[in-house]
Design a protein around this motif. Structure first.
Motif, PDB file in Angstrom:
ATOM      1  N   GLU A 111       0.832  -1.197   0.000  1.00 13.54           N
ATOM      2  CA  GLU A 111       0.000   0.000   0.000  1.00 13.54           C
ATOM      3  C   GLU A 111       0.868   1.249   0.000  1.00 13.54           C
ATOM      4  O   GLU A 111       1.924   1.288   0.637  1.00 13.54           O
ATOM      5  N   ILE A 112       0.423   2.262  -0.708  1.00 12.50           N
ATOM      6  CA  ILE A 112       1.108   3.546  -0.735  1.00 12.50           C
ATOM      7  C   ILE A 112       0.279   4.546   0.059  1.00 12.50           C
ATOM      8  O   ILE A 112      -0.930   4.670  -0.157  1.00 12.50           O
ATOM      9  N   VAL A 113       0.928   5.252   0.966  1.00  8.74           N
ATOM     10  CA  VAL A 113       0.278   6.307   1.737  1.00  8.74           C
ATOM     11  C   VAL A 113       0.910   7.634   1.328  1.00  8.74           C
ATOM     12  O   VAL A 113       2.103   7.858   1.553  1.00  8.74           O
ATOM     13  N   ALA A 114       0.119   8.480   0.702  1.00 11.91           N
ATOM     14  CA  ALA A 114       0.600   9.783   0.249  1.00 11.91           C
ATOM     15  C   ALA A 114       0.297  10.843   1.302  1.00 11.91           C
ATOM     16  O   ALA A 114      -0.751  10.812   1.944  1.00 11.91           O
ATOM     17  N   TYR A 115       1.219  11.771   1.457  1.00  8.84           N
ATOM     18  CA  TYR A 115       0.976  12.869   2.397  1.00  8.84           C
ATOM     19  C   TYR A 115       1.553  14.158   1.838  1.00  8.84           C
ATOM     20  O   TYR A 115       2.401  14.145   0.939  1.00  8.84           O
ATOM     21  N   CYS A 116       1.077  15.287   2.390  1.00 12.58           N
ATOM     22  CA  CYS A 116       1.618  16.578   1.972  1.00 12.58           C
ATOM     23  C   CYS A 116       1.653  17.518   3.165  1.00 12.58           C
ATOM     24  O   CYS A 116       2.232  17.197   4.187  1.00 12.58           O
ATOM     25  N   ARG A 117       0.994  18.685   3.057  1.00  8.13           N
ATOM     26  CA  ARG A 117       1.171  19.727   4.066  1.00  8.13           C
ATOM     27  C   ARG A 117       0.159  19.668   5.201  1.00  8.13           C
ATOM     28  O   ARG A 117       0.400  20.232   6.263  1.00  8.13           O
ATOM     29  N   GLY A 118      -0.964  19.038   4.997  1.00  8.26           N
ATOM     30  CA  GLY A 118      -1.987  19.016   6.027  1.00  8.26           C
ATOM     31  C   GLY A 118      -3.301  18.512   5.479  1.00  8.26           C
ATOM     32  O   GLY A 118      -3.413  18.167   4.297  1.00  8.26           O
ATOM     33  N   PRO A 119      -4.347  18.472   6.305  1.00  5.24           N
ATOM     34  CA  PRO A 119      -5.622  17.882   5.889  1.00  5.24           C
ATOM     35  C   PRO A 119      -6.323  18.610   4.751  1.00  5.24           C
ATOM     36  O   PRO A 119      -7.152  18.032   4.068  1.00  5.24           O
ATOM     37  N   TYR A 120      -6.017  19.890   4.530  1.00  3.20           N
ATOM     38  CA  TYR A 120      -6.651  20.633   3.451  1.00  3.20           C
ATOM     39  C   TYR A 120      -5.731  20.804   2.244  1.00  3.20           C
ATOM     40  O   TYR A 120      -6.025  21.559   1.331  1.00  3.20           O
ATOM     41  N   CYS A 121      -4.607  20.139   2.253  1.00  2.67           N
ATOM     42  CA  CYS A 121      -3.671  20.210   1.130  1.00  2.67           C
ATOM     43  C   CYS A 121      -4.155  19.274   0.024  1.00  2.67           C
ATOM     44  O   CYS A 121      -4.316  18.077   0.237  1.00  2.67           O
ATOM     45  N   ALA A 122      -4.370  19.825  -1.167  1.00  6.18           N
ATOM     46  CA  ALA A 122      -4.947  19.047  -2.261  1.00  6.18           C
ATOM     47  C   ALA A 122      -3.957  18.082  -2.895  1.00  6.18           C
ATOM     48  O   ALA A 122      -4.360  17.186  -3.640  1.00  6.18           O
ATOM     49  N   LEU A 123      -2.661  18.249  -2.612  1.00  2.00           N
ATOM     50  CA  LEU A 123      -1.657  17.436  -3.296  1.00  2.00           C
ATOM     51  C   LEU A 123      -1.845  15.944  -3.042  1.00  2.00           C
ATOM     52  O   LEU A 123      -1.726  15.130  -3.963  1.00  2.00           O
ATOM     53  N   SER A 124      -2.121  15.568  -1.795  1.00  2.00           N
ATOM     54  CA  SER A 124      -2.281  14.141  -1.499  1.00  2.00           C
ATOM     55  C   SER A 124      -3.568  13.588  -2.105  1.00  2.00           C
ATOM     56  O   SER A 124      -3.623  12.425  -2.503  1.00  2.00           O
ATOM     57  N   PHE A 125      -4.621  14.415  -2.174  1.00  2.00           N
ATOM     58  CA  PHE A 125      -5.850  13.994  -2.849  1.00  2.00           C
ATOM     59  C   PHE A 125      -5.544  13.666  -4.313  1.00  2.00           C
ATOM     60  O   PHE A 125      -5.964  12.637  -4.843  1.00  2.00           O
TER      61      PHE A 125
END
Length: 221
Positions: free
Chosen positions: A171-185
């Motif tokens: 599984e890949i878990v993507a993350y970025c700057r925070g819960p409202y950061c669109a990059l991980s979406f």
């Protein structure tokens, strides 16, 4: 109420007034990723340098940010207080008090329910068991300033052409700057569309670091 109590609450109110600006909150989010110059912060937040500087000075006076000199540049970093915790509490209260925020964000991002997030606690358990790849989709400069241990950095704009760098299994878990950061979406949408098993981290790097969890740094070449 005594004069001492009134004075204390006046100080609370002053701090609240400092944060009563969307631009200042946005600047704090960018600074939470790592040290930034006023020029870079202005670019990231869409402000003029003069306007960004004014906001930063107010944040500095309240202790939310600190500065240091790097040659001719002045770099801004978060203050020593629990700034991330304060911002997280503010976000949580806003979500609790104004449930429509989540709906607005979902509508704006046009994301289906299948993009379920994984909590920090669940991720820690999964990492102990192995089989999870951490994908940091922030810009390279933010990754270099600090990232989750063992994470792979592929900025979101490069993800489509660099999918071969990701393991096919697990599984890949993507993350970025925070819960409202669109990059991980965006990253999870791309990955799931290409057949990967992928979820996004519910929080972002600043929350991970503020929780006292291990982080890594790298040096840009």
């Amino acid at each position: 109420m005594t004069d001492v109590q009134l004075h204390v609450f006046e100080e609370f109110a002053d701090l609240a007034r400092t944060l009563a600006s969307a631009h200042r909150l946005l600047l704090l989010e960018h600074i939470a990723q790592g040290e930034r110059s006023v020029e870079r912060l202005a670019e990231l937040s869409g402000l003029s340098i003069a306007n960004a500087s004014q906001h930063l000075q107010q944040l500095r006076r309240a202790g939310f940010v600190e500065t240091r000199r790097d040659g001719k540049r002045v770099l801004y970093r978060l203050g020593t207080g629990p700034v991330i915790g304060l911002l997280s509490a503010l976000r949580q209260y806003a979500e609790h008090n104004r449930a429509q925020i989540q709906g607005l964000v979902a509508d704006r991002l046009h994301r289906p329910d299948r993009l379920e997030a994984i909590s920090r606690e669940e991720l820690l358990l999964r990492l102990r068991g192995g089989g999870v790849t951490l994908l940091d989709v922030r810009p390279e400069e933010e990754f270099a300033s600090g990232h989750l241990p063992g994470a792979i950095n592929i900025p979101i704009e490069e993800l489509e052409r660099r999918l071969a760098e990701l393991p096919a299994g697990g599984e890949i878990v993507a993350y970025c700057r925070g819960p409202y950061c669109a990059l991980s979406f965006d990253a999870v949408t791309v990955l799931q569309g290409r057949g990967f098993v992928a979820r996004r981290l519910e929080s972002g790097f600043p929350d991970w670091k503020a929780a006292g969890l291990a982080v890594e740094n790298s040096t840009l070449s």
